[in-house]
Each structure stands twice: as C-alpha cells, then as structure tokens.
Design a protein around this motif. Structure first.
Motif, PDB file in Angstrom:
ATOM      1  N   TYR A   1      10.432  14.675 -11.381  1.00 31.76           N
ATOM      2  CA  TYR A   1       9.318  14.005 -12.039  1.00 31.76           C
ATOM      3  C   TYR A   1       7.946  14.424 -11.506  1.00 31.76           C
ATOM      4  CZ  TYR A   1      13.153  11.010 -13.552  1.00 31.76           C
ATOM      5  OH  TYR A   1      14.329  10.549 -14.093  1.00 31.76           O
ATOM      6  N   GLY A   2       7.908  15.171 -10.418  1.00 28.56           N
ATOM      7  CA  GLY A   2       6.614  15.578  -9.879  1.00 28.56           C
ATOM      8  C   GLY A   2       6.656  15.757  -8.381  1.00 28.56           C
ATOM      9  N   LYS A   3       5.474  15.829  -7.764  1.00 29.61           N
ATOM     10  CA  LYS A   3       5.366  16.005  -6.323  1.00 29.61           C
ATOM     11  C   LYS A   3       5.707  14.699  -5.616  1.00 29.61           C
ATOM     12  CE  LYS A   3       2.109  17.131  -2.596  1.00 29.61           C
ATOM     13  NZ  LYS A   3       3.069  17.970  -1.858  1.00 29.61           N
ATOM     14  N   VAL A   4       6.734  14.725  -4.788  1.00 32.55           N
ATOM     15  CA  VAL A   4       7.239  13.531  -4.108  1.00 32.55           C
ATOM     16  C   VAL A   4       6.574  13.411  -2.737  1.00 32.55           C
ATOM     17  CG1 VAL A   4       9.302  12.271  -3.422  1.00 32.55           C
ATOM     18  CG2 VAL A   4       9.424  13.959  -5.280  1.00 32.55           C
ATOM     19  N   ARG A   5       6.268  12.191  -2.356  1.00 29.30           N
ATOM     20  CA  ARG A   5       5.623  11.959  -1.063  1.00 29.30           C
ATOM     21  C   ARG A   5       6.297  10.805  -0.334  1.00 29.30           C
ATOM     22  NH1 ARG A   5      -0.471  11.772  -3.319  1.00 29.30           N
ATOM     23  NH2 ARG A   5       0.668  11.228  -5.216  1.00 29.30           N
ATOM     24  N   LEU A   6       6.231  10.879   0.977  1.00 28.18           N
ATOM     25  CA  LEU A   6       6.680   9.805   1.850  1.00 28.18           C
ATOM     26  C   LEU A   6       5.483   8.922   2.160  1.00 28.18           C
ATOM     27  CD1 LEU A   6       9.263   9.068   3.781  1.00 28.18           C
ATOM     28  CD2 LEU A   6       7.862  10.122   5.580  1.00 28.18           C
ATOM     29  N   THR A   7       5.666   7.608   2.153  1.00 29.78           N
ATOM     30  CA  THR A   7       4.571   6.714   2.533  1.00 29.78           C
ATOM     31  C   THR A   7       4.786   6.208   3.954  1.00 29.78           C
ATOM     32  OG1 THR A   7       3.318   4.704   1.999  1.00 29.78           O
ATOM     33  CG2 THR A   7       5.669   4.692   1.463  1.00 29.78           C
ATOM     34  N   GLY A   8       3.729   6.251   4.754  1.00 28.86           N
ATOM     35  CA  GLY A   8       3.845   5.868   6.153  1.00 28.86           C
ATOM     36  C   GLY A   8       4.877   6.732   6.855  1.00 28.86           C
TER      37      GLY A   8
ATOM     38  N   LYS B   1       0.851  -1.195   0.000  1.00 29.93           N
ATOM     39  CA  LYS B   1       0.000   0.000   0.000  1.00 29.93           C
ATOM     40  C   LYS B   1       0.883   1.241   0.000  1.00 29.93           C
ATOM     41  CE  LYS B   1       0.908   1.226   4.461  1.00 29.93           C
ATOM     42  NZ  LYS B   1       1.635   2.475   4.854  1.00 29.93           N
ATOM     43  N   LEU B   2       0.283   2.347  -0.402  1.00 37.15           N
ATOM     44  CA  LEU B   2       0.881   3.670  -0.239  1.00 37.15           C
ATOM     45  C   LEU B   2      -0.049   4.517   0.616  1.00 37.15           C
ATOM     46  CD1 LEU B   2       1.981   4.449  -3.923  1.00 37.15           C
ATOM     47  CD2 LEU B   2       3.482   3.749  -2.031  1.00 37.15           C
ATOM     48  N   ASN B   3       0.518   5.415   1.399  1.00 34.03           N
ATOM     49  CA  ASN B   3      -0.262   6.451   2.059  1.00 34.03           C
ATOM     50  C   ASN B   3      -0.217   7.693   1.176  1.00 34.03           C
ATOM     51  OD1 ASN B   3       1.156   4.847   4.523  1.00 34.03           O
ATOM     52  ND2 ASN B   3      -0.892   5.559   5.114  1.00 34.03           N
ATOM     53  N   LEU B   4      -1.350   8.067   0.599  1.00 33.10           N
ATOM     54  CA  LEU B   4      -1.379   9.223  -0.293  1.00 33.10           C
ATOM     55  C   LEU B   4      -1.209  10.526   0.484  1.00 33.10           C
ATOM     56  CD1 LEU B   4      -4.085   8.238  -2.921  1.00 33.10           C
ATOM     57  CD2 LEU B   4      -1.633   7.697  -2.841  1.00 33.10           C
ATOM     58  N   PHE B   5      -1.567  10.503   1.747  1.00 32.56           N
ATOM     59  CA  PHE B   5      -1.192  11.563   2.684  1.00 32.56           C
ATOM     60  C   PHE B   5      -1.277  10.952   4.074  1.00 32.56           C
ATOM     61  CE2 PHE B   5      -5.720  11.911   3.368  1.00 32.56           C
ATOM     62  CZ  PHE B   5      -5.857  12.442   4.647  1.00 32.56           C
ATOM     63  N   LEU B   6      -0.739  11.632   5.082  1.00 29.76           N
ATOM     64  CA  LEU B   6      -0.790  11.116   6.451  1.00 29.76           C
ATOM     65  C   LEU B   6      -0.706  12.294   7.420  1.00 29.76           C
ATOM     66  CD1 LEU B   6      -0.841   8.841   8.513  1.00 29.76           C
ATOM     67  CD2 LEU B   6       1.615   8.534   8.165  1.00 29.76           C
ATOM     68  N   HIS B   7      -1.820  12.560   8.098  1.00 27.02           N
ATOM     69  CA  HIS B   7      -1.883  13.645   9.078  1.00 27.02           C
ATOM     70  C   HIS B   7      -2.080  13.067  10.482  1.00 27.02           C
ATOM     71  CE1 HIS B   7      -3.380  16.843   5.956  1.00 27.02           C
ATOM     72  NE2 HIS B   7      -2.128  16.478   5.765  1.00 27.02           N
ATOM     73  N   ILE B   8      -1.433  13.663  11.448  1.00 31.07           N
ATOM     74  CA  ILE B   8      -1.672  13.351  12.856  1.00 31.07           C
ATOM     75  C   ILE B   8      -2.584  14.436  13.398  1.00 31.07           C
ATOM     76  CG2 ILE B   8      -0.630  12.948  15.115  1.00 31.07           C
ATOM     77  CD1 ILE B   8       2.001  12.356  13.643  1.00 31.07           C
ATOM     78  N   THR B   9      -3.746  14.045  13.877  1.00 32.63           N
ATOM     79  CA  THR B   9      -4.740  15.028  14.302  1.00 32.63           C
ATOM     80  C   THR B   9      -4.860  15.151  15.811  1.00 32.63           C
ATOM     81  OG1 THR B   9      -6.487  13.350  14.147  1.00 32.63           O
ATOM     82  CG2 THR B   9      -6.087  14.728  12.197  1.00 32.63           C
ATOM     83  N   GLY B  10      -4.146  14.334  16.571  1.00 36.76           N
ATOM     84  CA  GLY B  10      -4.216  14.422  18.022  1.00 36.76           C
ATOM     85  C   GLY B  10      -3.585  13.214  18.684  1.00 36.76           C
ATOM     86  N   ARG B  11      -3.615  13.227  19.992  1.00 34.45           N
ATOM     87  CA  ARG B  11      -3.049  12.122  20.764  1.00 34.45           C
ATOM     88  C   ARG B  11      -4.047  11.697  21.822  1.00 34.45           C
ATOM     89  NH1 ARG B  11       3.195  11.965  23.026  1.00 34.45           N
ATOM     90  NH2 ARG B  11       3.258   9.722  23.480  1.00 34.45           N
ATOM     91  N   ARG B  12      -4.275  10.401  21.937  1.00 37.30           N
ATOM     92  CA  ARG B  12      -5.243   9.883  22.887  1.00 37.30           C
ATOM     93  C   ARG B  12      -4.619   9.739  24.270  1.00 37.30           C
ATOM     94  NH1 ARG B  12      -7.903   4.843  19.605  1.00 37.30           N
ATOM     95  NH2 ARG B  12      -6.377   3.753  20.895  1.00 37.30           N
ATOM     96  N   GLN B  13      -5.460   9.544  25.271  1.00 41.34           N
ATOM     97  CA  GLN B  13      -4.974   9.393  26.635  1.00 41.34           C
ATOM     98  C   GLN B  13      -4.110   8.147  26.808  1.00 41.34           C
ATOM     99  OE1 GLN B  13      -8.376   9.564  29.274  1.00 41.34           O
ATOM    100  NE2 GLN B  13      -8.392  11.804  29.294  1.00 41.34           N
TER     101      GLN B  13
END
Length: 280
Positions: free
Chosen positions: A229-236, A11-23
């Motif tokens: 070649y274009g917009k480069v992304r990191l997966t995971g 799989k690839l992660n097309l984007f990856l955001h961290i939105t918070g941290r749980r208790q």
C-alpha cells in the motif's frame, strides 16, 4: 460533579533519528510528532475522600501508572481538599509506540490542573510532564511538532498535510531499553531541519526500524503486508507500523486480510483536550 469524559489522542512518529548520546546516557533525538484521532478516554470525578483512584488499568502497578503519577505531581499545587476518581477506557494499544500512556498522563495534568484549581501555566505543566516521560510534553502542547533533545525541545508545526493512516499492531512487545542497547543501532544520524523533511519526506526513516524488523518477526510480517500500500514506517520504537492511505481506500478489505489487528486513523491539527480544558 458528574464525571467529565475526555478524549486522549495517540501520536505517530513520522520519522525518528538518533543524533547523539549525552553524558547522562540519554539519547538526543529528532522526530516529528503527528497527532491522530485514535483515542483513549478518561473520566474524571471528584471524590469526598482525599485520595486518588485510577480504574481501568489493573494490570499496571500503581507506582508505574502514569495517570496516578501525574495526579500525584499536582497534589502540592491543588487549592481543594477533594480527591479524584479517574476511569480509563483503553483503546490505544499498549507498548505500541503510539504514546497512549504519555497522552493519558498529559490529559491528567491538564484536566486536574483545572479541576483542582492548581493555576499552573503551560511552562510549569511541561516541567512536570518531562518527569513522567519524553513523550508527555507533546501532549501538553497538543499540536503536531518537530521535537529535539530527548523529546522536550518542541517546535509546533501548523502546516502538516492532512493524512489518513492504516496502522497495524504486531503481536509482540518491544522493549525500548533492549533496542537502545543494540550495538548495531545507528546513534549518529546527521542533525537536520524541518525544511529538509518537507522537501523529501521519503528520505527520513526510523533508526529503530531495521533492528525491530530483525529481532521481531511479527514486525517484519506487518511491514511485508503493508508494503503493498505504500511506504511503511515504524512509530517510536514500535511495535506499531503504519502507512499513508488514500481517503477512498477500501480499509475493510485491508484490515480483513491483515495479519494483525489494525486501526484507521486521521491526522489532527490539534488535540481536542485543549479546547475541552479551556471550557471547564
């Protein structure tokens, strides 16, 4: 029974955001999982002896082997006394952010659920999958998906555009735990929706990218090469980086001049594992 050979997709992660941290310390995420046609292969064969044997991954201790652990989780549910020998042909690089180990674990759950006549439904398999890792459930679903929570809240996506990717594997191992511990890691990205991604996908990045590029020169070098070649992304959390390419791109030239080993992969609409398991 002759061995049954099953493809296990990456799989690839097309984007990856961290939105918070749980208790409990786990991080809340938002991401898109996109399945690709880069495969490991697992061969399953009944054994007379009542034991589980995994071949092809000798460098990983048994208690850390996700294939072995997945099979162990199914033992209480099996309706046969036969064991199983599982042979792994490894093509997806390890520690790369491509989900190879998670995919192998999910493939094992799906196949042995059928071969051992466990009779578990998808919901029950998902409950087992999350015990093995946050990326395992997506491979049980076997579809491209929008994921939230720690990766277990999954909404299938049926209309992702078909894409072709060039992927590089920098010569380094990235510790996910180390990246999560970095003080500069962005952990409060604003939650968003798939509709927003569809409108402006280039606005969506990976919160781990800046730190990975700073801490690992190999990742930065791969980014610099693929930038042409274009917009480069990191997966995971890495180490693999990728870029979309045209169908007629000269990938031989791209790979020949790349600073690290690379792969050309196409997007999938669904995992081939699902259809194969249905036919068993």
């Amino acid at each position: 029974m002759n061995p049954i050979r099953i493809p296990s997709p990456a799989k690839l992660n097309l984007f990856l955001h961290i939105t918070g941290r749980r208790q409990d310390g786990y991080h809340e995420l938002q991401t898109i999982f996109a399945l690709i046609d880069l495969y490991d292969y697992l061969s399953f064969e009944y054994t007379v002896q009542d034991h589980i044997e995994v071949k092809g991954l000798q460098q990983v201790e048994q208690q850390h082997n996700l294939i072995y652990r997945a099979a162990q989780l199914l033992l209480p549910y099996r309706k046969t006394t036969q064991g199983c020998s599982i042979t792994l042909e490894k093509h997806i690089p390890m520690g790369a952010g491509l989900g190879g180990g998670s995919s192998n674990a999910a493939t094992t759950l799906l196949v042995l659920n059928k071969l051992w006549q466990c009779g578990l439904d998808q919901s029950q398999l998902l409950d087992l999958a999350i015990q093995l890792g946050a990326d395992v459930p997506i491979f049980i679903y076997g579809q491209n998906a929008w994921a939230e929570g720690i990766g277990e809240i999954i909404t299938p996506i049926t209309d992702l555009p078909e894409k072709r990717y060039l992927i590089l594997k920098p010569d380094c191992f990235i510790s996910t735990q180390s990246l999560f511990s970095q003080k500069l890691l962005t952990r409060n990205s604003k939650p968003t929706k798939f509709a927003a991604y569809q409108q402006n996908p280039s606005d969506f990045g990976n919160n781990f990218e800046a730190i990975a590029r700073t801490l690992y020169p190999e990742v930065e070098q791969a980014f610099q090469y693929l930038n042409q070649y274009g917009k480069v992304r990191l997966t995971g959390t890495g180490a693999c980086v990728f870029v979309e390419i045209d169908c007629d791109a000269d990938t031989d030239v791209m790979l020949t001049h790349a600073p690290y080993p690379g792969y050309v992969a196409n997007s999938l609409t669904s995992s081939p594992v699902l259809d194969i398991v249905q036919s068993l």
